[in-house]
Design an enzyme around this catalytic site. Structure first.
Site, short mmCIF file in Angstrom:
data_model
loop_
_atom_site.label_atom_id
_atom_site.label_comp_id
_atom_site.label_asym_id
_atom_site.label_seq_id
_atom_site.Cartn_x
_atom_site.Cartn_y
_atom_site.Cartn_z
N ASN A 10 112.39 -62.26 -4.76
CA ASN A 10 113.30 -63.33 -4.36
C ASN A 10 112.85 -63.84 -3.00
O ASN A 10 113.09 -63.20 -1.98
CB ASN A 10 114.73 -62.75 -4.30
CG ASN A 10 115.74 -63.76 -3.80
OD1 ASN A 10 115.43 -64.94 -3.66
ND2 ASN A 10 116.95 -63.29 -3.54
N TRP A 11 112.20 -64.99 -3.01
CA TRP A 11 111.64 -65.51 -1.76
C TRP A 11 112.70 -66.15 -0.87
O TRP A 11 112.40 -66.53 0.26
CB TRP A 11 110.53 -66.53 -2.06
CG TRP A 11 109.27 -65.94 -2.61
CD1 TRP A 11 108.96 -64.61 -2.74
CD2 TRP A 11 108.12 -66.67 -3.08
NE1 TRP A 11 107.70 -64.47 -3.27
CE2 TRP A 11 107.16 -65.71 -3.49
CE3 TRP A 11 107.81 -68.02 -3.21
CZ2 TRP A 11 105.91 -66.08 -4.01
CZ3 TRP A 11 106.57 -68.38 -3.73
CH2 TRP A 11 105.63 -67.42 -4.12
N LYS A 12 113.89 -66.35 -1.39
CA LYS A 12 114.96 -67.00 -0.61
C LYS A 12 114.45 -68.31 -0.01
O LYS A 12 113.70 -69.02 -0.68
CB LYS A 12 115.51 -66.02 0.45
CG LYS A 12 115.92 -64.69 -0.21
CD LYS A 12 116.73 -63.79 0.67
CE LYS A 12 117.05 -62.52 -0.10
NZ LYS A 12 117.90 -61.60 0.63
N HIS B 261 123.80 -64.11 -6.84
CA HIS B 261 123.22 -63.34 -5.74
C HIS B 261 124.25 -63.21 -4.62
O HIS B 261 125.06 -64.12 -4.39
CB HIS B 261 121.95 -64.03 -5.22
CG HIS B 261 121.26 -63.19 -4.19
ND1 HIS B 261 121.60 -63.23 -2.86
CD2 HIS B 261 120.26 -62.28 -4.32
CE1 HIS B 261 120.83 -62.36 -2.21
NE2 HIS B 261 120.02 -61.77 -3.07
N GLU C 106 124.13 -63.61 -1.54
CA GLU C 106 124.20 -64.72 -0.57
C GLU C 106 124.92 -65.93 -1.16
O GLU C 106 125.57 -66.69 -0.44
CB GLU C 106 122.79 -65.06 -0.08
CG GLU C 106 122.31 -64.00 0.91
CD GLU C 106 120.85 -63.64 0.82
OE1 GLU C 106 120.04 -64.47 0.36
OE2 GLU C 106 120.50 -62.51 1.22
N GLU D 216 122.90 -54.88 -6.45
CA GLU D 216 122.47 -55.10 -5.08
C GLU D 216 123.65 -54.85 -4.14
O GLU D 216 124.46 -55.76 -3.89
CB GLU D 216 121.98 -56.53 -4.89
CG GLU D 216 120.74 -56.85 -5.70
CD GLU D 216 119.91 -57.93 -5.02
OE1 GLU D 216 118.74 -57.66 -4.72
OE2 GLU D 216 120.44 -59.01 -4.76
N GLY E 128 118.65 -56.82 3.15
CA GLY E 128 118.08 -57.30 4.40
C GLY E 128 118.45 -56.45 5.61
O GLY E 128 118.25 -56.86 6.74
N SER F 263 116.73 -53.87 0.39
CA SER F 263 115.78 -53.15 1.26
C SER F 263 114.78 -52.28 0.49
O SER F 263 114.45 -51.18 0.93
CB SER F 263 116.53 -52.34 2.31
OG SER F 263 117.26 -53.21 3.17
P1 PGA Z 1 115.98 -57.52 0.67
O1 PGA Z 1 116.76 -58.59 -0.26
O2 PGA Z 1 114.91 -56.89 -0.18
O3 PGA Z 1 115.40 -58.36 1.80
O4 PGA Z 1 116.99 -56.54 1.13
C1 PGA Z 1 117.05 -58.28 -1.60
C2 PGA Z 1 117.75 -59.45 -2.25
O5 PGA Z 1 118.53 -60.13 -1.57
O6 PGA Z 1 117.54 -59.75 -3.43
#
Ligand code: PGA
Length: 247
Positions: A10-12, A97, A99, A167, A173, A210
């Site tokens: 997931n490159w966001k 997700h 976010e 998640e 993150g 993470s």
């Molecule tokens: P992260 O994000 O690996 O940077 O913790 C995971 C995600 O949001 O899918």
């Protein structure tokens, strides 16, 4: 029977088309595809086209969208429909997700409508669920996940094109990942809920939050973890290739 493993990047909000091209040139040089493993990339919408073109014809790879709208088309400034994403080359989409839920305030109902749109559009849906720290500390992890799964999957027929990503919000993150044992326990709970909802037992359940080269093998070795969804550590092609080679 071993389940096929899915590695999802997931490159966001990172990697524009030119950067995505440079990234994939390097990744494809170092990655060693393996039977039973699929590597999926979720670039920002503007980079789906270039990623899908570069991965075309390579059976171990997949391109997807990070989010889609509930509507197929229309006057929705800034939004990307399933049709638009598919036209750009997406074969999958992340839905719900953390976010989207907690930064953009998406509700369980919106997540449900998006999931339907993705499945109706013939894409693989990766439905993300997970509890916040306060919910975990209050002992509500499984109640939260049950609510998220039941709402999102309401009326969804047993569908092959579905994966779930666990998640925990507190692990995304933050550098603080769930232990393999903790993740595995929640995955077991997710599988029972999916069973009650009539979702096939072979549905993959990924872990995200993470994940790094030094913890991925332990997670993949834990029972019921069928892959990983990775943000930060997927942004470097060498590091991501290391993760995809683990286990
Ligand atoms: P992260 O994000 O690996 O940077 O913790 C995971 C995600 O949001 O899918």
């Amino acid at each position: 029977m071993t389940r096929p493993i899915l590695f999802a990047a997931n490159w966001k909000m990172h990697l524009h088309p030119g950067e995505a091209r440079t990234y994939l040139d390097r990744f494809l040089e170092v990655d060693q595809p393996r039977a039973g493993r699929t590597v999926a990339f979720f670039p920002p919408a503007v980079s789906i086209d270039v990623v899908a073109r570069m991965l075309k014809g390579r059976e171990h790879y997949l391109t997807g969208a990070q989010d889609v709208d509930t509507e197929p088309k229309g006057a929705f400034t800034g939004a990307t429909s399933v049709q638009l994403a598919r036209g750009a080359g997406a074969a999958a989409a992340l839905i719900g997700h953390s976010e989207r839920r907690h930064v953009y305030g998406e509700t369980d109902e919106q997540t449900h409508l998006k999931l339907r749109a993705v499945l109706d559009g013939g894409l693989l849906a990766i439905l993300c669920v997970g509890e916040k720290l306060a919910e975990r500390e209050a002992g509500n992890t499984m109640a939260v996940i049950e609510r998220q799964l039941s709402a999102a999957l309401r009326g969804v027929e047993a569908h092959a094109d579905l994966a779930v990503a666990y998640e925990p919000v507190w692990a995304i993150g933050t550098g603080r990942n769930a232990t393999p044992a903790d993740a595995s326990e929640v995955h077991g709970g997710i599988r029972s809920i999916l069973g009650r909802l009539g979702i096939p037992v072979e549905t993959r359940v990924l872990y995200g939050g993470s994940v790094k080269p030094d913890n991925v093998a332990g997670l993949l070795a834990a029972p019921g973890i069928d892959g990983v969804l990775v943000g930060g550590a997927s942004l470097d092609p060498d590091q991501w290739a290391d993760i995809c080679a683990a286990g």
